[in-house]
Write a protein that holds these residues in place. Sequence first.
Motif, PDB file in Angstrom:
ATOM      1  N   ALA A  50       8.938  17.870  -5.887  1.00 52.29           N
ATOM      2  CA  ALA A  50       8.590  17.002  -5.101  1.00 52.29           C
ATOM      3  C   ALA A  50       9.133  15.522  -5.516  1.00 52.29           C
ATOM      4  CB  ALA A  50       7.065  16.780  -5.231  1.00 52.29           C
ATOM      5  N   THR A  51       9.064  15.377  -7.003  1.00 53.37           N
ATOM      6  CA  THR A  51       9.942  14.131  -7.596  1.00 53.37           C
ATOM      7  C   THR A  51      11.092  14.089  -7.438  1.00 53.37           C
ATOM      8  OG1 THR A  51       9.815  15.362  -9.799  1.00 53.37           O
ATOM      9  CG2 THR A  51       7.683  14.018  -9.174  1.00 53.37           C
ATOM     10  N   THR A  52      11.901  15.110  -7.630  1.00 53.41           N
ATOM     11  CA  THR A  52      13.480  14.997  -7.570  1.00 53.41           C
ATOM     12  C   THR A  52      13.770  14.541  -6.245  1.00 53.41           C
ATOM     13  OG1 THR A  52      13.589  17.450  -6.975  1.00 53.41           O
ATOM     14  CG2 THR A  52      13.750  16.655  -9.237  1.00 53.41           C
ATOM     15  N   LEU A  53      13.040  14.763  -4.887  1.00 56.31           N
ATOM     16  CA  LEU A  53      13.634  14.409  -3.676  1.00 56.31           C
ATOM     17  C   LEU A  53      13.660  12.796  -3.683  1.00 56.31           C
ATOM     18  CD1 LEU A  53      11.197  16.625  -1.719  1.00 56.31           C
ATOM     19  CD2 LEU A  53      13.680  17.022  -1.972  1.00 56.31           C
ATOM     20  N   TRP A  96       0.641  -1.104  -0.052  1.00 56.34           N
ATOM     21  CA  TRP A  96      -0.197   0.007  -0.074  1.00 56.34           C
ATOM     22  C   TRP A  96       0.860   1.166   0.088  1.00 56.34           C
ATOM     23  CZ3 TRP A  96       0.474   3.548   3.835  1.00 56.34           C
ATOM     24  CH2 TRP A  96       1.086   3.123   4.899  1.00 56.34           C
ATOM     25  N   LEU A  97       1.881   1.093   0.738  1.00 62.91           N
ATOM     26  CA  LEU A  97       2.914   2.140   0.868  1.00 62.91           C
ATOM     27  C   LEU A  97       3.794   2.588  -0.339  1.00 62.91           C
ATOM     28  CD1 LEU A  97       4.013   4.736   2.342  1.00 62.91           C
ATOM     29  CD2 LEU A  97       5.875   3.184   3.255  1.00 62.91           C
ATOM     30  N   ARG A  98       4.213   1.379  -1.051  1.00 59.85           N
ATOM     31  CA  ARG A  98       5.086   1.536  -2.268  1.00 59.85           C
ATOM     32  C   ARG A  98       4.089   1.939  -3.352  1.00 59.85           C
ATOM     33  NH1 ARG A  98       8.033  -4.281  -3.273  1.00 59.85           N
ATOM     34  NH2 ARG A  98       9.417  -2.851  -4.454  1.00 59.85           N
ATOM     35  N   TYR A  99       3.027   1.376  -3.495  1.00 56.51           N
ATOM     36  CA  TYR A  99       2.168   1.858  -4.788  1.00 56.51           C
ATOM     37  C   TYR A  99       1.636   3.212  -4.567  1.00 56.51           C
ATOM     38  CZ  TYR A  99       2.639  -2.961  -6.480  1.00 56.51           C
ATOM     39  OH  TYR A  99       3.301  -3.918  -6.927  1.00 56.51           O
ATOM     40  N   SER A 100       1.537   3.634  -3.367  1.00 56.38           N
ATOM     41  CA  SER A 100       0.949   4.976  -3.127  1.00 56.38           C
ATOM     42  C   SER A 100       1.946   5.850  -3.815  1.00 56.38           C
ATOM     43  CB  SER A 100       0.363   5.289  -1.532  1.00 56.38           C
ATOM     44  OG  SER A 100      -0.686   4.302  -1.185  1.00 56.38           O
ATOM     45  N   ILE A 101       3.007   5.652  -3.209  1.00 61.38           N
ATOM     46  CA  ILE A 101       4.260   6.655  -3.375  1.00 61.38           C
ATOM     47  C   ILE A 101       4.457   6.530  -4.841  1.00 61.38           C
ATOM     48  CG2 ILE A 101       6.888   6.925  -3.427  1.00 61.38           C
ATOM     49  CD1 ILE A 101       6.672   6.065  -0.415  1.00 61.38           C
ATOM     50  N   LEU A 102       4.355   5.466  -5.446  1.00 62.33           N
ATOM     51  CA  LEU A 102       4.463   5.372  -7.089  1.00 62.33           C
ATOM     52  C   LEU A 102       3.454   6.222  -7.694  1.00 62.33           C
ATOM     53  CD1 LEU A 102       6.141   4.077  -9.320  1.00 62.33           C
ATOM     54  CD2 LEU A 102       4.589   2.094  -9.120  1.00 62.33           C
ATOM     55  N   VAL A 103       2.302   6.093  -7.503  1.00 60.41           N
ATOM     56  CA  VAL A 103       1.144   6.594  -7.954  1.00 60.41           C
ATOM     57  C   VAL A 103       1.360   8.137  -7.903  1.00 60.41           C
ATOM     58  CG1 VAL A 103      -1.382   7.049  -7.956  1.00 60.41           C
ATOM     59  CG2 VAL A 103      -0.512   4.689  -7.823  1.00 60.41           C
ATOM     60  N   ILE A 104       1.645   8.826  -6.674  1.00 59.35           N
ATOM     61  CA  ILE A 104       1.715  10.089  -6.457  1.00 59.35           C
ATOM     62  C   ILE A 104       2.879  10.478  -7.153  1.00 59.35           C
ATOM     63  CG2 ILE A 104       2.305  11.809  -4.686  1.00 59.35           C
ATOM     64  CD1 ILE A 104       1.008  10.171  -2.578  1.00 59.35           C
ATOM     65  N   PHE A 105       3.993   9.555  -7.212  1.00 61.89           N
ATOM     66  CA  PHE A 105       5.424  10.322  -8.049  1.00 61.89           C
ATOM     67  C   PHE A 105       4.762  10.417  -9.701  1.00 61.89           C
ATOM     68  CE2 PHE A 105       8.318   8.421 -10.850  1.00 61.89           C
ATOM     69  CZ  PHE A 105       9.366   9.268 -10.790  1.00 61.89           C
ATOM     70  N   THR A 106       4.111   9.462  -9.847  1.00 60.01           N
ATOM     71  CA  THR A 106       3.785   9.538 -11.538  1.00 60.01           C
ATOM     72  C   THR A 106       2.815  10.629 -11.700  1.00 60.01           C
ATOM     73  OG1 THR A 106       3.762   7.034 -11.330  1.00 60.01           O
ATOM     74  CG2 THR A 106       2.604   8.040 -13.242  1.00 60.01           C
ATOM     75  N   VAL A 107       1.901  10.905 -10.951  1.00 59.95           N
ATOM     76  CA  VAL A 107       1.059  12.191 -11.190  1.00 59.95           C
ATOM     77  C   VAL A 107       1.798  13.273 -11.204  1.00 59.95           C
ATOM     78  CG1 VAL A 107      -0.874  13.481 -10.320  1.00 59.95           C
ATOM     79  CG2 VAL A 107      -0.984  10.905 -10.152  1.00 59.95           C
ATOM     80  N   LEU A 108       2.676  13.487 -10.281  1.00 59.36           N
ATOM     81  CA  LEU A 108       3.608  14.731 -10.107  1.00 59.36           C
ATOM     82  C   LEU A 108       4.424  14.791 -11.438  1.00 59.36           C
ATOM     83  CD1 LEU A 108       4.737  14.543  -6.375  1.00 59.36           C
ATOM     84  CD2 LEU A 108       2.806  16.137  -7.500  1.00 59.36           C
ATOM     85  N   VAL A 109       4.929  13.765 -11.882  1.00 63.89           N
ATOM     86  CA  VAL A 109       5.828  13.921 -13.128  1.00 63.89           C
ATOM     87  C   VAL A 109       5.072  14.273 -14.290  1.00 63.89           C
ATOM     88  CG1 VAL A 109       7.103  12.421 -14.735  1.00 63.89           C
ATOM     89  CG2 VAL A 109       7.361  11.958 -12.128  1.00 63.89           C
ATOM     90  N   ILE A 110       3.681  13.753 -14.170  1.00 58.54           N
ATOM     91  CA  ILE A 110       2.865  14.048 -15.409  1.00 58.54           C
ATOM     92  C   ILE A 110       2.496  15.629 -15.302  1.00 58.54           C
ATOM     93  CG2 ILE A 110       0.519  13.756 -16.353  1.00 58.54           C
ATOM     94  CD1 ILE A 110       0.878  10.830 -15.714  1.00 58.54           C
TER      95      ILE A 110
END
Length: 490
Positions: free
Chosen positions: A120-123, A100-114
């Motif tokens: 936020a993503t470079t961190l 749940w944590l791994r995929y949440s971070i990944l989804v948030i990361f993907t959205v921020l990149v798009i």
Amino acid sequence: MLKKIRTILAIVVMLLTTLLFLGVCWHINLWFGFVAKMQFLPAVLSCNLVVVFLLLLFTCLFGRMYCSVICPLGIMQDCFSWLHGKFKKNRFSYSPEKKWLRYSILVIFTVLVIVGVTPATTLLEPYSAYGRIVNSLFKPLYDMLNNLLASFEAKHNLYHFSDTEIWMRSVTTFVVAIVTLVVLAFLSWRHGRTYCNTICPVGTTLSLVSRFSIFRVQFNMDNCKQCGMCEKNCKASAIDFKNGLVDYSRCVVCGDCIAKCKFDALHYSVYKRKAAEVSARVAQTVDEGRRSFLVGAGLMTAAVATAQPKVKVDGGLAVIEDKVAPKRKTPITPPGSISAQNMKRHCTACQLCVSACPNNVLRPSTALDTFMQPVMSFERGYCRPECTHCSQVCPAGAIRCITVEEKTTVHAGHAVWLKENCVPLTDGVSCGNCARHCPVGAIQMVDYKGKQVPSINMEKCIGCGACEHLCPARPFSAIYVEGNVMHHLN
């Protein structure tokens, strides 16, 4: 043997990566710059499809060995974990993945990149986080050692080393580097690969491929004596020895488990059907969610340094006041970055260009929308037209590689004259420094109220900053450079 090979490769990669950021010599960048370009996220952002394909193929063949052989931040965590192992042995245990944590971070990361929220993503990007740590914390120490050697040699008429200016490029970056190092050291000291297997988007992305790798660590249950040594030494917490299971999404193929097994119950070999049936129970616990390409690990921006003494002239009777950077409406991005938008979307703020800049022009941005990305400022030097170092080292495509000839045609900014600071008008003396030192002849001295003042030809000005840097007005120059949002050519 697996552990020995992996350890040797990891040491070589980490040493070369560290030397790149320390800026030991320019030949290191020329010979071993590929080490930075084979990092996963920079390869993705630069659209280097060959490197991306090879890394995915490498993971498909051998598992997540990228995280323990190529990623410098992963190798650094292994170093901290290894040190703790000298004091406390057999300290790990199996724990289910926190999907749940791994995929949440990944989804948030993907959205921020798009969306383009780069800071936020470079961190979270591991390679960039390691670069900021080395450039902000270790490079000043290296430069201090270099200066000590230079001072010692000068007393004996030897000149193999030359003095390097040590100065603080960004307090924010320095603080971020410290916080990043402390957090990662704590996590790896206590829990091994927690960051890689819970937070890091690159690790999560590669874990999707590693589930189907051809070579994997497998149990031979006929030889297993249930001693638990493999599980107690797995820093990824990926081994459940009681059920003979290995979570291949988190296994980084470090070889520690095989080295600790005294009964030949673990092997790194081609994945067999029998092992697949057993490990399917672990695979079922992993969501087949999407994985994107990670962008950052770090927290702020910095480049540590020791405060430099005031420069004295005239036998020490006069003190030259330090220049202060003007408030620019538009930041200046390096030639080759094409535009501020291209820099913002591609840069991972790894600081490799900052480290490679020989003119002390680049420093991390403190602006929120370009946090820790490089910008140009000219208090300590100017962007010499013959220098293309930053464009040659950028692994993410944020600064495209350009030749010296191409650089002289790139207009990264334009000069602006401030008459209220100009020495001929304020002090009544003749000057002309800006016109004499302009490398493209964009400044002419013209008459203004009986004084010679600069007139700028915008068609010729390339924004190199020579006029701003060499202007004698203090603390603010009488002529400064504004950045161009979109670079244009002659």
